[in-house]
Design a protein around this motif. Sequence first.
Motif, PDB file in Angstrom:
ATOM      1  N   ILE A  52      37.128  36.356  49.267  1.00  0.00           N
ATOM      2  CA  ILE A  52      38.311  35.603  49.688  1.00  0.00           C
ATOM      3  C   ILE A  52      38.671  34.653  48.547  1.00  0.00           C
ATOM      4  O   ILE A  52      37.796  34.027  47.949  1.00  0.00           O
ATOM      5  N   LEU A  53      39.946  34.599  48.206  1.00  0.00           N
ATOM      6  CA  LEU A  53      40.448  33.818  47.068  1.00  0.00           C
ATOM      7  C   LEU A  53      41.531  32.873  47.543  1.00  0.00           C
ATOM      8  O   LEU A  53      42.388  33.247  48.333  1.00  0.00           O
ATOM      9  N   GLY A  54      41.488  31.629  47.055  1.00  0.00           N
ATOM     10  CA  GLY A  54      42.495  30.644  47.412  1.00  0.00           C
ATOM     11  C   GLY A  54      43.452  30.348  46.269  1.00  0.00           C
ATOM     12  O   GLY A  54      43.145  30.624  45.101  1.00  0.00           O
ATOM     13  N   PHE A  55      44.598  29.766  46.600  1.00  0.00           N
ATOM     14  CA  PHE A  55      45.611  29.414  45.600  1.00  0.00           C
ATOM     15  C   PHE A  55      45.088  28.362  44.631  1.00  0.00           C
ATOM     16  O   PHE A  55      45.622  28.175  43.541  1.00  0.00           O
ATOM     17  N   THR A  56      44.014  27.668  45.035  1.00  0.00           N
ATOM     18  CA  THR A  56      43.361  26.695  44.156  1.00  0.00           C
ATOM     19  C   THR A  56      42.338  27.370  43.237  1.00  0.00           C
ATOM     20  O   THR A  56      41.583  26.693  42.551  1.00  0.00           O
ATOM     21  N   ASN A  57      42.316  28.695  43.247  1.00  0.00           N
ATOM     22  CA  ASN A  57      41.380  29.523  42.475  1.00  0.00           C
ATOM     23  C   ASN A  57      39.949  29.468  42.995  1.00  0.00           C
ATOM     24  O   ASN A  57      39.033  30.029  42.378  1.00  0.00           O
ATOM     25  N   VAL A  58      39.747  28.786  44.125  1.00  0.00           N
ATOM     26  CA  VAL A  58      38.449  28.819  44.796  1.00  0.00           C
ATOM     27  C   VAL A  58      38.169  30.250  45.242  1.00  0.00           C
ATOM     28  O   VAL A  58      39.044  30.926  45.778  1.00  0.00           O
ATOM     29  N   THR A  59      36.954  30.713  45.019  1.00  0.00           N
ATOM     30  CA  THR A  59      36.593  32.097  45.325  1.00  0.00           C
ATOM     31  C   THR A  59      35.217  32.164  45.965  1.00  0.00           C
ATOM     32  O   THR A  59      34.275  31.510  45.498  1.00  0.00           O
ATOM     33  N   LEU A  60      35.123  32.966  47.019  1.00  0.00           N
ATOM     34  CA  LEU A  60      33.840  33.267  47.656  1.00  0.00           C
ATOM     35  C   LEU A  60      33.658  34.781  47.658  1.00  0.00           C
ATOM     36  O   LEU A  60      34.487  35.505  48.205  1.00  0.00           O
ATOM     37  N   LEU A  61      32.588  35.251  47.013  1.00  0.00           N
ATOM     38  CA  LEU A  61      32.296  36.674  46.898  1.00  0.00           C
ATOM     39  C   LEU A  61      30.938  36.965  47.522  1.00  0.00           C
ATOM     40  O   LEU A  61      29.945  36.297  47.197  1.00  0.00           O
TER      41      LEU A  61
END
Length: 480
Positions: A297-306
Amino acid sequence: MPLIKHDLILDHKDNPIFTPVFDHVQATFKNVICSGASTLIIHQDSIVLEQYIGKQSVKENARTIQADTQFHVASVRKSYIGFAVSYALFYDYINSIDDPVLSYLPELEENTWKGTTIRHLLTHTHGLNQEGNEDIREFTPGSSWSYKQIGIEALTQIVKRTTGKSVAEILHESVFTPLGFTESDWYSQKHEKLVDVVLRYEGDEDWKTSESTEGDKMNMYVSTRELAYWGYLHLKKGKVNGKQVVPREIIEVATSLQSPSTLHKDLPQNGFLWFVKDLPAKKTEIGDQVPKGSYQILGFTNVTLLVIPEEDIVAVRMFNSFGSPEGYDYLSDVRSFGDTVMSCVKNCKRSKKMKKLLIDSHCIFPTQDIMKTANFYEQKLGFKAVHYLNANEPHICLYRDTTEIILTKTNGRKVIPNRDLYGYGYDAYFITKNQEELQEELVSSNVKLVRPLDHTDYNNKEFVVEDIDGRWLAFGLKVD
């Protein structure tokens, strides 16, 4: 009291093999508009990498990014909404995700919403958008893919109407309280541990705040560690420290492929709002090297959880940016993040398979082409490379067993081996008790053998190879 204190769930076992992930995050940090970043990796039930960079805002005397800093996660919040929908499905508040949305929200405009199911909302295939206060249709449900906020709003309404609980209430009751999470929530007011989001330009019209704390708006902030633990809960299918905190089925349904079977194979594939890796898809945000069954899941803040179940790993990166600078390829960046994680996993596997053939030795090798030399030592000599190219003194560390080689740059000057400078002499001597096995390994890797294994006149049993820069490397041991 919480059932489990989240800071006790996992041990720290720092592993330098995963340093390239930190280097990747540092590179992104320098390329996007932000003041702070972090990364955390959980591998085989241990935290193997945890790093924090910068400040919580661009203001003077801003708080340093640290373990309890909470980042705005933007669209990563949708993984929590997907969980709430799966919760409602598991407990029979929702009959089926193939039910029409109008069955749950009959007040919606029938002609526009007709044929749209909950599945379409969860997989971004609903084909709806908003113009002002009007809902409009852009394509037939299930025929294409488009990332629009209108579907998320409908999902949160369905959850509230069917369960009688908000998304936030479900998450607090099912996850946050049982696991002792205190750094994951939706906030109406800022406090000192929340980052300031650094906008691309003043008055950015995409940035919105909200006073709602029901989990239906874009105001969720999460610490790096708790986002990683959220991923870890999914990796373990709801079972943490021997306790089934969340029914396994809730996690499995949310993270498995749910996109309509009619969807074009190159369009992104989704579970319950998670992006999932199934068939190769040109428009996926997940890296090419990341295996099937993974989800992100990727956020517009470039935060990413893989989450990569096949490799028992969770990877998180956090930034306080908002969007990307003009011309920046954020999809290429997030894909390469996942591919970097996978590269480290492969190096970790290779390291575990190798027998400990070398005994403590440390060398410093100046080199004309640092990347070319590092690749040679990785591919031919079985070392693993950890890059520190952004350090004040750029270098690469090469590891095998308890031996370390440090590569530095010569600023373009050619390496001159000792035999050319002084007429004789090796450039390094590595102590090993397993000369025969090591020689066989290196020869099979097409490393140039200069002197085969033999007894010397100084009573050593050794062999000598030549590296890519012309250095002579001896491997041996004094014979009693």
